[in-house]
Structures are given as structure tokens and as C-alpha cells.
Design a protein around this motif. Structure first.
Motif, PDB file in Angstrom:
ATOM      1  N   GLY A   1       0.788  -1.187  -0.085  1.00  0.00           N
ATOM      2  CA  GLY A   1       0.017  -0.080  -0.057  1.00  0.00           C
ATOM      3  C   GLY A   1       0.753   1.313  -0.081  1.00  0.00           C
ATOM      4  N   MET A   2       2.223   1.170  -0.026  1.00  0.00           N
ATOM      5  CA  MET A   2       2.994   2.415  -0.220  1.00  0.00           C
ATOM      6  C   MET A   2       3.016   3.146  -1.200  1.00  0.00           C
ATOM      7  SD  MET A   2       6.660   0.891   1.176  1.00  0.00           S
ATOM      8  CE  MET A   2       7.129   0.172  -0.108  1.00  0.00           C
ATOM      9  N   ASP A   3       2.881   4.633  -1.077  1.00  0.00           N
ATOM     10  CA  ASP A   3       2.531   5.283  -2.215  1.00  0.00           C
ATOM     11  C   ASP A   3       4.073   5.611  -2.881  1.00  0.00           C
ATOM     12  OD1 ASP A   3       4.029   7.026  -0.459  1.00  0.00           O
ATOM     13  OD2 ASP A   3       2.486   8.378   0.163  1.00  0.00           O
TER      14      ASP A   3
ATOM     15  N   ILE B   1       8.164   4.667  -1.717  1.00  0.00           N
ATOM     16  CA  ILE B   1       8.854   3.787  -2.417  1.00  0.00           C
ATOM     17  C   ILE B   1      10.123   4.414  -2.819  1.00  0.00           C
ATOM     18  CG2 ILE B   1       8.993   2.410  -4.595  1.00  0.00           C
ATOM     19  CD1 ILE B   1       6.071   2.085  -4.596  1.00  0.00           C
ATOM     20  N   ARG B   2      10.014   5.579  -3.400  1.00  0.00           N
ATOM     21  CA  ARG B   2      11.476   6.390  -3.851  1.00  0.00           C
ATOM     22  C   ARG B   2      12.337   6.647  -2.298  1.00  0.00           C
ATOM     23  NH1 ARG B   2       7.885   8.698  -7.473  1.00  0.00           N
ATOM     24  NH2 ARG B   2       7.166  10.393  -6.079  1.00  0.00           N
ATOM     25  N   ARG B   3      11.743   6.875  -1.329  1.00  0.00           N
ATOM     26  CA  ARG B   3      12.231   7.121  -0.227  1.00  0.00           C
ATOM     27  C   ARG B   3      13.294   5.793   0.317  1.00  0.00           C
ATOM     28  NH1 ARG B   3      11.233  10.675   4.299  1.00  0.00           N
ATOM     29  NH2 ARG B   3      12.284  10.468   6.171  1.00  0.00           N
ATOM     30  N   HIS B   4      12.534   4.822   0.250  1.00  0.00           N
ATOM     31  CA  HIS B   4      13.137   3.252   0.533  1.00  0.00           C
ATOM     32  C   HIS B   4      14.280   2.823  -0.697  1.00  0.00           C
ATOM     33  CE1 HIS B   4      11.010   1.845   3.966  1.00  0.00           C
ATOM     34  NE2 HIS B   4      10.105   1.905   3.504  1.00  0.00           N
TER      35      HIS B   4
ATOM     36  N   ARG C   1      -0.246  -7.161  -8.733  1.00  0.00           N
ATOM     37  CA  ARG C   1       0.165  -6.114  -9.555  1.00  0.00           C
ATOM     38  C   ARG C   1       0.676  -5.028  -8.814  1.00  0.00           C
ATOM     39  NH1 ARG C   1       1.651  -5.773 -14.179  1.00  0.00           N
ATOM     40  NH2 ARG C   1       3.224  -4.380 -13.150  1.00  0.00           N
ATOM     41  N   ARG C   2       0.175  -4.879  -7.407  1.00  0.00           N
ATOM     42  CA  ARG C   2       0.830  -3.634  -6.944  1.00  0.00           C
ATOM     43  C   ARG C   2       2.393  -3.909  -6.407  1.00  0.00           C
ATOM     44  NH1 ARG C   2      -4.281  -3.151  -4.820  1.00  0.00           N
ATOM     45  NH2 ARG C   2      -4.036  -4.426  -2.771  1.00  0.00           N
ATOM     46  N   TRP C   3       2.658  -5.242  -6.025  1.00  0.00           N
ATOM     47  CA  TRP C   3       3.796  -5.604  -5.598  1.00  0.00           C
ATOM     48  C   TRP C   3       4.864  -5.716  -7.029  1.00  0.00           C
ATOM     49  CZ3 TRP C   3       4.945  -6.157  -1.039  1.00  0.00           C
ATOM     50  CH2 TRP C   3       4.103  -6.577   0.097  1.00  0.00           C
ATOM     51  N   GLN C   4       4.325  -6.110  -8.144  1.00  0.00           N
ATOM     52  CA  GLN C   4       5.008  -6.080  -9.379  1.00  0.00           C
ATOM     53  C   GLN C   4       5.298  -4.547  -9.835  1.00  0.00           C
ATOM     54  OE1 GLN C   4       6.066  -8.612 -11.523  1.00  0.00           O
ATOM     55  NE2 GLN C   4       7.282  -6.489 -11.964  1.00  0.00           N
ATOM     56  N   ASP C   5       4.472  -3.661  -9.416  1.00  0.00           N
ATOM     57  CA  ASP C   5       4.784  -2.096  -9.797  1.00  0.00           C
ATOM     58  C   ASP C   5       5.974  -1.660  -9.079  1.00  0.00           C
ATOM     59  OD1 ASP C   5       2.582  -2.098 -11.360  1.00  0.00           O
ATOM     60  OD2 ASP C   5       1.094  -1.108 -10.090  1.00  0.00           O
ATOM     61  N   MET C   6       6.171  -1.983  -7.845  1.00  0.00           N
ATOM     62  CA  MET C   6       7.100  -1.518  -6.837  1.00  0.00           C
ATOM     63  C   MET C   6       8.554  -2.246  -7.587  1.00  0.00           C
ATOM     64  SD  MET C   6       6.247  -1.565  -3.014  1.00  0.00           S
ATOM     65  CE  MET C   6       5.116  -3.045  -2.728  1.00  0.00           C
ATOM     66  N   LEU C   7       8.385  -3.403  -8.147  1.00  0.00           N
ATOM     67  CA  LEU C   7       9.647  -3.937  -8.815  1.00  0.00           C
ATOM     68  C   LEU C   7       9.846  -3.270  -9.913  1.00  0.00           C
ATOM     69  CD1 LEU C   7       9.187  -7.755  -8.233  1.00  0.00           C
ATOM     70  CD2 LEU C   7      10.689  -6.279  -6.977  1.00  0.00           C
ATOM     71  N   ASP C   8       8.937  -2.669 -10.660  1.00  0.00           N
ATOM     72  CA  ASP C   8       9.015  -1.803 -11.875  1.00  0.00           C
ATOM     73  C   ASP C   8       9.702  -0.416 -11.669  1.00  0.00           C
ATOM     74  OD1 ASP C   8       7.982  -3.947 -13.540  1.00  0.00           O
ATOM     75  OD2 ASP C   8       6.045  -2.954 -13.377  1.00  0.00           O
TER      76      ASP C   8
END
Length: 438
Positions: A321-323, A327-330, A363-370
Motif C-alpha cells: 500500500g506504499m505510495d 517507495i522512492r524514499r526506500h 500487481r501492486r507488488w510488481q509495480d514496486m519492482l518496476d
């Protein structure tokens, strides 16, 4: 010389058929020796798998082998001369050539050997039936223990009496399961597995390095989770590596690495898989320390210890659920490789706990990897020297404190403020602090 009778024929492939290989065999034949492919290359050739390396057995003594190859202008390295093994290098190919051997004395860790010209005795000292396969340069096959048949049906079977083979080298317990992970088909051989269970106490005398190497090789199999479950079920793994118990999470990581993710940056990773298995009852820094202690016990490298420890705990930082800003901060703090590890571990942990796979969540997990795949590393636009040149504070700990404040402000604003904006912010902060002190 005791001969083995031919049992079949196959077409040599890859490195086995290379001109360099034929030259090596020819040189040894001219010396009066018989050389044959043995073990893994024969096994993989029969299954039409890519060959990793080529091992050769020869009935010449190692000194004669070395002399013949050197006289032919072939580079030779005495890699294990006391055990009859030399490495021959021709162009880009290297070959391990080992004189036929028999075990004179074994203690479960090491073997005193003697050289022989008896091919059957050399075969009998090997561990599994399909590792005692030999072949001539033309593909003529020699199979004294019906290893090809076992290979075809996915049966890992000890040569002779399983308990005796294990007592010669207790590491064969882990090799039994490792080969099953790569070549086996259920059910596992109950005789071999039970012999392994009985022999487990002998593993305590095996070095951590040898145990580590076998576990890493096992975890490189496409789907090792079922084998790990067998190792736990037969009480092989818990006595030596009790923390490696989360088979359910390993299954999800397997699925992600080999099926779910069409991502060039994600592939089979044995260290990540070991982290997926790892379970600790500690929290926070204690959990990191426990993971690091475990990794050190296996004599992993410093880089591997750090990566393993982070994988065991960093997934707690990640949720689907991260925005984008978080994500960019991590990504900034962790870097793309460590962030990908954390996402995969978090994905697997979440799926294991929920007990189901939801396409929307995936899909949300995959988006983070993208996002990680497109990440370009960036640096804080101000440095300590900028603060000193602007005379905001004198040299000392206040410089570091200002840098930390600048970084936090920069991250809170999604890394958008540039150098001048950050310097203005710091100047205003210093001025405000001075007024408060007055």
C-alpha cells in the motif's frame, strides 16, 4: 585392468565434443592410458542438459598423466595431486582429470586413497548410481549400477549399502537431498532417506563451509522447497540448521523467481531462498544480529552476511500500500538491489500469511519492482563543504546535524529541492535557531 562392459551409446554434446577434448583424450591414449568422461557431464548429457564442467577418469597414475599432457604442450595444474586430480587447460576449456581410486580408509570426513587400474573398484567408491556413469570419447556408455535407469525415473539411489556410503563421508547426506532437488521425482527413495536420518549425527563433524556449499547448490534447483520439506520430515535439517524452517515462504519465493515474475533482474537466488527459510523469534536489532550470527556460522562472505541479514528483516519495512514517494524514499536508502530483495521477501511473507494469491495485490507488488528497475541512484544535492563555505556553522558535529536535517527535508519533499533551495532552507533554519537562543 578390470574392464567395464558397454551398456549403451549417446551423442556427446557441447564441451564433450570439442576438438580440445578430443585432443586431450588422444594424448592420454598415446601414453597408453584409457580416459573416460565420468559423473556429472555424462549424467547431464543423457538428459540433454547444459554441461557445467567435464570430469575425466583415467587409469594412468597422476604423474604419468601430467607428464604426457605437458609433453603435448597442454597446461597442467596439480590441483589435487595427493588425491590423483590434475587440471588440464586447453584454450578456454579446463578439465579435471583424476586417476582411478579406491578408498583405503575413511572417517566420515576424509578418505585415504590408493590408485588402481580397476574401473569397477573406482565406480564402487562413488556415492550414487548415476554418478558412476562413464563414457568414451565417442559416447560409448558404461553403467555398472544401472544409473541411467535411475536417472530416467528420477531416483537418487546410493551405490551398495546406503549406510556404508554415508559412513564414508557424512556430507553425502546433504548430497542425497541436493541431487534429489535437481534430478529427483517423488517419492524420494525411502531406503536412502532413512539412512540419511540415521547418519545425521555425523554431520556435526562436517565443516560449516562444506555444509554451506551443499545447501547453496541445493537451493539453486528450480523448486527445492519440496526437498527441504523432506529434509525436515526426515529430521535431517533441524539438528544442523534449525532456523531454516519456513518452507511455505520458500515456495512463494520459488514461484516468484521462476514463474510469476517476467523480470530480467529477478532470477533464482540461493541466498534469498535461504533468507526465505530463515525464522527467528527475535525482533529489531536482535533479529538482525541473529541473522548475521547464522550467516557467519556458515562462513558466508561479509557482503553475503550483510545482504542475508537485511533480507531477513527488511521485508517488515515494505507493504503493497506504499505510495510512490515512500517507495522512492526506500530506494534512496536501500538501493535498487536491496529494495528488490525486500519487496520479494515482503510479497512472499504476505502471501504466506494470507494463504492466497490476489491478482490485484500482485500487481501492486510488481509495480514496486518496476519502479526499482527504472531507479536512477541520486545524491543529496548539498555537501558538508557547501555548509562550511556558506559559514552556516563552524566545522564540527553541527555540520553533520545540518546535513541530516537537509536530507530529511529533501526526502519529505520527494527529492525535489535542488542545491540552492536546500541551502536557503538551511540558512533559514540556522537563523531561526539563533533567534530562539537569544
Amino acid at each position: 585392468m578390470t574392464k567395464l562392459e558397454p551398456t549403451g551409446h549417446f551423442a556427446p554434446q557441447g564441451m564433450m565434443a570439442a576438438p580440445e577434448t578430443r585432443r586431450l583424450f588422444s594424448v592420454l591414449a598415446q601414453q597408453g592410458g584409457t580416459a573416460r568422461f565420468v559423473g556429472g557431464c555424462v549424467r547431464d548429457a543423457l538428459l540433454a542438459r547444459d554441461l557445467v564442467d567435464v570430469d575425466i577418469a583415467c587409469d594412468l597414475k597422476p604423474e604419468s598423466t601430467m607428464a604426457a599432457l605437458k609433453d603435448a604442450g597442454i597446461r597442467v595444474i596439480p590441483t589435487g595431486l595427493q588425491h590423483g586430480t590434475i587440471t588440464a587447460i586447453i584454450n578456454d576449456y579446463s578439465y579435471e582429470v583424476t586417476t582411478l581410486r579406491v578408498d583405503v580408509k575413511t572417517d566420515g570426513r576424509h578418505a585415504d586413497i590408493a590408485f588402481t587400474e580397476n574401473w569397477l573398484l573406482d565406480a564402487k567408491r562413488r556415492d550414487f548410481t548415476f554418478n558412476a556413469l562413464y563414457a568414451d570419447i565417442d559416447g560409448t556408455l558404461y553403467d555398472p549400477f544401472h544409473g541411467e535407469a535411475d536417472l530416467r525415473i528420477g531416483k537418487v539411489r546410493f551405490i551398495g549399502v546406503a549406510e556404508e556410503r554415508i559412513a564414508e563421508d557424512y556430507l553425502r547426506i546433504l548430497r542425497f537431498f541436493r541431487f534429489f532437488a535437481h534430478y529427483g521425482r517423488p517419492p524420494i527413495d525411502p531406503i536412502g532417506a532413512e539412512a540419511c536420518r540415521k547418519g545425521v549425527p555425523g554431520l556435526h563433524d562436517i565443516s560449516s563451509e562444506r555444509i554451506r556449499d551443499e545447501m547453496i547448490k541445493l537451493l539453486r534447483a528450480k523448486s527445492p522447497a519440496a526437498t527441504i520439506a523432506d529434509m525436515i520430515g526426515f529430521s535431517v535439517l533441524p539438528p544442523i540448521l534449525p532456523e531454516l524452517v519456513n518452507v511455505a515462504r520458500l515456495r512463494i519465493v520459488e514461484w516468484l523467481e521462476t514463474s510469476a515474475l517476467q523480470d530480467a533482474a529477478i532470477s533464482i537466488d540461493p541466498l534469498r531462498r535461504m533468507a526465505a527459510l530463515f525464522v527467528t523469534d527475535k525482533n529489531g536489532n536482535d533479529a538482525i544480529a541473529h541473522a548475521a550470527q547464522f550467516a557467519r556460522s556458515l562462513r558466508l562472505s561479509n557482503d553475503e552476511i550483510e545482504r542475508f541479514s537485511l533480507m531477513c528483516v527488511s521485508h517488515h519495512l515494505i507493504d503493497n500500500g506504499m505510495d510512490a514517494r515512500r517507495i522512492r524514499r526506500h530506494l534512496y536508502h536501500m538501493g535498487a538491489p536491496a529494495f528488490r530483495d525486500a519487496v520479494i521477501m515482503a510479497w512472499a511473507t504476505h502471501t504466506t500469511r494470507s494463504g492466497r494469491v490476489m491478482s490485484g495485490e500482485n500487481r501492486r507488488w510488481q509495480d514496486m519492482l518496476d519502479v526499482a528497475n527504472g531507479w536512477q541512484p541520486c545524491e543529496l544535492p548539498v555537501k558538508g563543504r557547501d555548509i562550511l563555505q556558506a559559514k552556516l556553522v563552524p566545522a564540527g558535529p553541527d555540520v553533520g546535524a545540518l546535513l541530516r536535517r537537509a536530507e530529511e527535508y529533501w526526502l519529505e519533499n520527494d527529492m525535489q529541492p535542488d542545491h540552492d533551495m536546500l541551502m536557503d532552507y538551511l540558512a533559514a533554519h540556522v537563523a531561526g535557531s539563533s533567534r530562539e537562543m537569544k
